[in-house]
Design an enzyme around this catalytic site. Structure first.
Site, PDB file in Angstrom:
ATOM      1  N   ASP A   2       0.862  -1.185   0.000  1.00 36.09           N
ATOM      2  CA  ASP A   2       0.000   0.000   0.000  1.00 36.09           C
ATOM      3  C   ASP A   2       0.897   1.233   0.000  1.00 36.09           C
ATOM      4  O   ASP A   2       1.919   1.266   0.685  1.00 36.09           O
ATOM      5  CB  ASP A   2      -0.860   0.032   1.262  1.00 36.09           C
ATOM      6  CG  ASP A   2      -2.003  -0.963   1.235  1.00 36.09           C
ATOM      7  OD1 ASP A   2      -2.054  -1.785   0.299  1.00 36.09           O
ATOM      8  OD2 ASP A   2      -2.835  -0.924   2.154  1.00 36.09           O
ATOM      9  N   HIS A   4       4.396  -7.514   0.331  1.00 31.74           N
ATOM     10  CA  HIS A   4       3.969  -8.809  -0.190  1.00 31.74           C
ATOM     11  C   HIS A   4       4.619  -9.099  -1.543  1.00 31.74           C
ATOM     12  O   HIS A   4       5.237  -8.231  -2.150  1.00 31.74           O
ATOM     13  CB  HIS A   4       2.444  -8.840  -0.295  1.00 31.74           C
ATOM     14  CG  HIS A   4       1.757  -8.781   1.041  1.00 31.74           C
ATOM     15  ND1 HIS A   4       0.984  -9.808   1.519  1.00 31.74           N
ATOM     16  CD2 HIS A   4       1.728  -7.816   2.010  1.00 31.74           C
ATOM     17  CE1 HIS A   4       0.507  -9.490   2.717  1.00 31.74           C
ATOM     18  NE2 HIS A   4       0.950  -8.278   3.027  1.00 31.74           N
ATOM     19  N   SER A  50       8.531   3.546   4.809  1.00 35.71           N
ATOM     20  CA  SER A  50       9.672   3.661   3.909  1.00 35.71           C
ATOM     21  C   SER A  50       9.257   3.428   2.467  1.00 35.71           C
ATOM     22  O   SER A  50       8.174   3.819   2.061  1.00 35.71           O
ATOM     23  CB  SER A  50      10.785   2.705   4.323  1.00 35.71           C
ATOM     24  OG  SER A  50      11.992   3.102   3.738  1.00 35.71           O
TER      25      SER A  50
END
Length: 322
Positions: free
Chosen positions: A90, A147, A254
């Site tokens: 995200d 992911h 980050s």
């Protein structure tokens, strides 16, 4: 004027000590104080807690527990098309596009070196020259687990010590070679789309970078490059991860950088600078479409074959086609 002041602070402030202090505080169990800090954070950054498995902020014992909170299973469906690679995180797209020989776009008018990003590993860099890249920035409000864009087998991991500049849009536009200067963890995977690198870039206040196969990579910060390798293929001791599976996490925000080999994938058209990303949405599509072979029907017994030939159709052709 304000931006100039913020940039000056990036060079003046003791970023390593600030990061250590933030990491120490985020690990502490402070009861009501922890809940207060989390509540203030949620309000300030407008964090959507309805997506979390535990929406009640009182259920988190430390700030780190809150920051790496897992999401509900139904909020990030993963595109199941075998030809599609999906977003790893995200966030928002910082930049994306083609790697021009050794140059990767950092911001408008600013490039940095592919080989420098990969800590001088020219053999790894050769895999991605003239390939494609995607840089995803994770803001403080975002989900901070990373992911897999596709199925992959881990071949190499490199920890690269470095600076701890903030990695927001202001610094990306003004700090030269930002991502090749900051601390980072480089993960190289074999995939059905060719080699893929997924790079987790550290920043100011990022308390740690972790992977699911090795746990915490940093800290400690020892100032030396570390390298690990794994066997080729799915053998004993290999690390095989599935599309959409968690591979790592940041404790505080980050950036994730993905590198792809030339001619292997086409980046999704919607990848524009500052466009919002969600895990599981299309990132790229294979240039070589994979088709799942259809199973051949089992042969019919001889009496059924004869019956089929003798039978009259029960519906007209037009209706049968629909």
């Amino acid at each position: 004027m304000l931006n100039s002041f913020k940039l000056s602070l990036q060079y003046i402030l003791p970023k390593l000590w600030l990061t250590r202090l933030a990491g120490w505080g985020a690990r502490k169990r402070a009861g009501w104080l922890t809940k207060l800090v989390i509540d203030l954070f949620v309000k300030y950054y407008k964090v959507d807690m309805k997506e979390a498995q535990k929406p009640d902020t009182a259920s988190y014992r430390t700030f780190n527990d809150f920051f790496v909170r897992p999401l509900r299973d139904d909020v990030r469906p993963v595109n199941t098309d075998p030809n599609v690679l999906v977003m790893p995180a995200d966030g928002v797209i910082s930049q994306s596009g083609k790697i021009e020989e050794d140059k990767i776009l950092q911001a408008k008018g600013h490039n940095y070196s592919l080989e420098a990003l990969l800590a001088g590993n020219y053999l790894m860099a050769d895999l991605f020259r003239n390939g494609s890249f995607v840089t995803t920035y994770l803001s403080p409000r975002d989900y901070h687990r990373v992911h897999m864009p596709c199925n992959g087998i881990l071949r190499e991991m490199i920890y690269v010590p470095g600076d701890l500049f903030s990695v927001n849009h202001l610094t990306a536009q003004n700090v030269p070679n930002l991502f090749a200067r900051n601390e980072r963890v480089i993960c190289l995977f074999d995939t059905e789309f060719g080699p893929m690198a997924q790079i987790l870039v550290g920043a100011t206040i990022v308390g740690s970078i972790e992977t699911v196969w090795a746990g915490t990579i940093t800290p400690p910060r020892e100032g030396v490059i570390k390298r690990w390798t794994w066997p080729e293929g799915e053998s004993e001791g290999s690390v095989a991860l599935l599309k959409g599976q968690e591979m790592g996490r940041f404790k505080l925000g980050s950036t994730v950088i993905n590198l792809f080999a030339p001619g292997k994938v086409t980046l999704a058209e919607q990848l524009q600078s500052l466009s919002v990303t969600k895990i599981g949405q299309p990132l790229a599509v294979s240039t070589e479409l994979f088709v799942t072979p259809e199973a051949e029907p089992a042969p019919l017994p001889e009496e059924e074959i004869n019956a089929e030939h003798d039978a009259s159709p029960l519906v007209d052709d037009k209706k049968d086609e629909s």
